[in-house]
Design a protein around this motif. Structure first.
Motif, PDB file in Angstrom:
ATOM      1  N   GLN A  13       0.850  -1.185   0.000  1.00 39.73           N
ATOM      2  CA  GLN A  13       0.000   0.000   0.000  1.00 39.73           C
ATOM      3  C   GLN A  13       0.886   1.236   0.000  1.00 39.73           C
ATOM      4  O   GLN A  13       1.916   1.274   0.656  1.00 39.73           O
ATOM      5  CB  GLN A  13      -0.888   0.013   1.246  1.00 39.73           C
ATOM      6  N   ILE A  19       6.061   6.483   0.950  1.00 38.54           N
ATOM      7  CA  ILE A  19       5.982   5.362   1.894  1.00 38.54           C
ATOM      8  C   ILE A  19       5.281   4.172   1.241  1.00 38.54           C
ATOM      9  O   ILE A  19       4.197   4.316   0.684  1.00 38.54           O
ATOM     10  CB  ILE A  19       5.245   5.785   3.184  1.00 38.54           C
ATOM     11  N   LYS A  21       3.819   0.610   2.315  1.00 39.13           N
ATOM     12  CA  LYS A  21       3.496  -0.227   3.468  1.00 39.13           C
ATOM     13  C   LYS A  21       3.429  -1.679   3.037  1.00 39.13           C
ATOM     14  O   LYS A  21       2.658  -2.026   2.133  1.00 39.13           O
ATOM     15  CB  LYS A  21       2.135   0.175   4.069  1.00 39.13           C
ATOM     16  N   ASP A  23       3.207  -4.073   5.527  1.00 42.20           N
ATOM     17  CA  ASP A  23       2.791  -4.672   6.799  1.00 42.20           C
ATOM     18  C   ASP A  23       2.154  -6.039   6.641  1.00 42.20           C
ATOM     19  O   ASP A  23       2.231  -6.872   7.537  1.00 42.20           O
ATOM     20  CB  ASP A  23       1.707  -3.785   7.447  1.00 42.20           C
ATOM     21  N   MET A  24       1.480  -6.232   5.511  1.00 42.40           N
ATOM     22  CA  MET A  24       0.656  -7.428   5.317  1.00 42.40           C
ATOM     23  C   MET A  24       1.488  -8.698   5.180  1.00 42.40           C
ATOM     24  O   MET A  24       1.007  -9.795   5.445  1.00 42.40           O
ATOM     25  CB  MET A  24      -0.195  -7.214   4.060  1.00 42.40           C
ATOM     26  N   ASN A  27       6.447  -6.905   7.594  1.00 40.91           N
ATOM     27  CA  ASN A  27       6.910  -6.360   8.873  1.00 40.91           C
ATOM     28  C   ASN A  27       5.837  -6.065   9.927  1.00 40.91           C
ATOM     29  O   ASN A  27       6.040  -5.212  10.792  1.00 40.91           O
ATOM     30  CB  ASN A  27       7.840  -5.148   8.666  1.00 40.91           C
ATOM     31  N   HIS A  28       4.765  -6.823   9.872  1.00 43.68           N
ATOM     32  CA  HIS A  28       3.836  -6.832  11.017  1.00 43.68           C
ATOM     33  C   HIS A  28       3.155  -8.212  10.992  1.00 43.68           C
ATOM     34  O   HIS A  28       3.300  -8.992  11.915  1.00 43.68           O
ATOM     35  CB  HIS A  28       2.827  -5.695  10.909  1.00 43.68           C
ATOM     36  N   ARG A  29       2.486  -8.494   9.898  1.00 44.43           N
ATOM     37  CA  ARG A  29       2.144  -9.877   9.566  1.00 44.43           C
ATOM     38  C   ARG A  29       3.261 -10.400   8.668  1.00 44.43           C
ATOM     39  O   ARG A  29       3.748  -9.680   7.787  1.00 44.43           O
ATOM     40  CB  ARG A  29       0.814  -9.906   8.810  1.00 44.43           C
ATOM     41  N   SER A  60      12.009  -5.997  12.634  1.00 44.93           N
ATOM     42  CA  SER A  60      11.467  -6.621  11.438  1.00 44.93           C
ATOM     43  C   SER A  60      12.530  -7.233  10.543  1.00 44.93           C
ATOM     44  O   SER A  60      12.198  -7.895   9.569  1.00 44.93           O
ATOM     45  CB  SER A  60      10.587  -5.643  10.657  1.00 44.93           C
ATOM     46  N   THR A 101      11.184   6.852   9.491  1.00 46.17           N
ATOM     47  CA  THR A 101       9.815   6.419   9.775  1.00 46.17           C
ATOM     48  C   THR A 101       9.350   6.925  11.129  1.00 46.17           C
ATOM     49  O   THR A 101       8.246   7.436  11.286  1.00 46.17           O
ATOM     50  CB  THR A 101       9.718   4.875   9.755  1.00 46.17           C
ATOM     51  N   HIS A 102      10.238   6.771  12.120  1.00 49.03           N
ATOM     52  CA  HIS A 102       9.853   7.134  13.483  1.00 49.03           C
ATOM     53  C   HIS A 102      10.320   8.542  13.846  1.00 49.03           C
ATOM     54  O   HIS A 102       9.958   9.061  14.906  1.00 49.03           O
ATOM     55  CB  HIS A 102      10.417   6.120  14.484  1.00 49.03           C
TER      56      HIS A 102
ATOM     57  N   ILE B  62      10.036 -13.195  17.713  1.00 46.51           N
ATOM     58  CA  ILE B  62       9.787 -13.372  16.279  1.00 46.51           C
ATOM     59  C   ILE B  62      10.453 -14.630  15.723  1.00 46.51           C
ATOM     60  O   ILE B  62       9.853 -15.378  14.948  1.00 46.51           O
ATOM     61  CB  ILE B  62      10.254 -12.120  15.501  1.00 46.51           C
ATOM     62  N   VAL B  77       2.729 -15.476  10.581  1.00 46.52           N
ATOM     63  CA  VAL B  77       3.075 -14.958  11.908  1.00 46.52           C
ATOM     64  C   VAL B  77       2.605 -13.517  11.985  1.00 46.52           C
ATOM     65  O   VAL B  77       2.730 -12.767  11.017  1.00 46.52           O
ATOM     66  CB  VAL B  77       4.610 -15.000  12.122  1.00 46.52           C
ATOM     67  N   VAL B  78       2.058 -13.124  13.116  1.00 48.06           N
ATOM     68  CA  VAL B  78       1.779 -11.709  13.375  1.00 48.06           C
ATOM     69  C   VAL B  78       2.558 -11.335  14.626  1.00 48.06           C
ATOM     70  O   VAL B  78       2.505 -12.059  15.618  1.00 48.06           O
ATOM     71  CB  VAL B  78       0.279 -11.457  13.590  1.00 48.06           C
ATOM     72  N   PHE B  79       3.322 -10.234  14.548  1.00 45.50           N
ATOM     73  CA  PHE B  79       3.998  -9.819  15.780  1.00 45.50           C
ATOM     74  C   PHE B  79       3.458  -8.475  16.253  1.00 45.50           C
ATOM     75  O   PHE B  79       3.318  -7.527  15.486  1.00 45.50           O
ATOM     76  CB  PHE B  79       5.519  -9.833  15.678  1.00 45.50           C
ATOM     77  N   LYS B  81       3.486  -4.956  17.986  1.00 51.54           N
ATOM     78  CA  LYS B  81       4.509  -3.912  18.059  1.00 51.54           C
ATOM     79  C   LYS B  81       4.416  -3.226  19.417  1.00 51.54           C
ATOM     80  O   LYS B  81       3.360  -3.130  20.009  1.00 51.54           O
ATOM     81  CB  LYS B  81       4.309  -2.918  16.922  1.00 51.54           C
ATOM     82  N   ALA B  86       4.936   6.041  12.795  1.00 54.93           N
ATOM     83  CA  ALA B  86       4.266   7.170  12.151  1.00 54.93           C
ATOM     84  C   ALA B  86       3.234   6.713  11.118  1.00 54.93           C
ATOM     85  O   ALA B  86       2.249   7.392  10.873  1.00 54.93           O
ATOM     86  CB  ALA B  86       5.307   8.066  11.487  1.00 54.93           C
ATOM     87  N   TYR B 114      -5.078  -8.187  10.724  1.00 56.15           N
ATOM     88  CA  TYR B 114      -4.200  -9.356  10.640  1.00 56.15           C
ATOM     89  C   TYR B 114      -4.598 -10.452  11.627  1.00 56.15           C
ATOM     90  O   TYR B 114      -3.932 -11.488  11.690  1.00 56.15           O
ATOM     91  CB  TYR B 114      -2.741  -8.928  10.828  1.00 56.15           C
TER      92      TYR B 114
END
Lengths: 193, 193
Positions: A13, A19, A21, A23-24, A27-29, A60, A101-102, B62, B77-79, B81, B86, B114
């Motif tokens: 996305q 940016i 994303k 995540d899917m 780096n999250h899922r 990640s 990012t942060h 992880i 896997v879902v981690f 955070k 941001a 997720y």
């Protein structure tokens, strides 16, 4: 890497024009099957250079690093920590990386005992944008007296300077997918080598 | 799990009478071969309950989560955070966990997309001490409308209350090694089941 490019186009996305994303699946899922396919690809590319440690940074980067290490004959993974814990040892190698990012600076820290001098180190991370994390990890490799085998990345943002800077410095960089631009909410990817 | 117990006795370090440092193979440097052996053990134990997602928390959960997911037919896997980024989405499931190691509270966050309602979720983490992280992850599973299959842990500190509280709550908890005490700098482990 075709499978990764297709996943980025299907599930990535855009947020604004810079940016991406992921995540899917990254780096999250985590898409476990894809993670191992990517790890195998990095192992195939860098295996001839005989790394004996994979170095990454929490959080990640850990999954891809472990998958790559698995296909490199189960060599150990070391992940740099971003914040000091109460029970860390004193002899830490450190390097500062700015996170866009942060919006802050992270002091990456690695216990010197886990990067023995003379080791051949492969740096792995999920993302390469401005190259701050990779640059900091390479600094830690040098401080440890180790040899950098190369840098393996899942997604490089080719319109940001990190990849160019590493290549110009002579680093053996392998990015499994390169985002060349984001235009009108559409992700453009480079063809494979 | 014999291999893990032997590694703890060989490489684990005590700090005072309550902290067990397993940095050397579990949460800074990762012993890749052991990580996959542990993942296979958790997959063997929980496979009959047909989890379709492994949920953990960054950073040191992880690797074990990915290894377990690999042996559960490569389920995702879902981690969770620990800090808001941001570019995170607004619809986050959250639960607070106190960290005794770092002496602070962490808001664990998982994007609701997720953890689809109705999923069967296996919670995995590297350490179980006071049970704060597991409790928070279980809360997130419940908020998501998912079913908790169980909790898989590498090292449980049996002299802290987390494991007892989970078992009393009826959670199917599998700890691959249980530290029963630390006396005079020596780690005591429970025998396997």
């Amino acid at each position: 890497m075709r499978e990764l490019r297709e996943t980025i186009l299907r599930q990535g996305q855009c947020v604004g024009d810079s940016i991406v994303k992921v995540d899917m699946f990254l780096n999250h899922r985590l898409d476990t099957r894809l993670m191992f396919a990517m790890g195998r690809e990095l192992a195939d590319y860098f295996g001839k250079d005989k790394p004996d440690i994979v170095l990454t940074v929490e959080a990640s980067g850990i999954a891809l690093a472990l998958a790559a290490a698995h296909f490199l004959d189960d060599i150990p993974v070391v992940f740099a920590k971003k914040s000091p814990a109460a029970n860390q040892s004193a002899d830490m190698l450190t390097a500062v990386a700015h996170s866009f990012t942060h919006g802050n600076d992270n002091a990456l820290r690695v216990d010197r005992r886990y990067l023995p001098a003379g080791s051949r180190v492969l740096v792995v991370d999920d993302f390469l944008a401005d190259g701050e994390a990779s640059r900091a990890l390479i600094s830690i490799v040098e401080q440890a007296g180790c040899t950098l085998v190369g840098v393996g990345i899942a997604v490089e943002k080719g319109f940001q300077p990190g990849g160019r800077k590493l290549r110009e410095a002579g680093v053996n960089l392998k990015s499994l997918a390169i985002v060349t631009s984001i235009q009108d909410g559409r992700i453009q990817l480079a063809d494979d080598d």
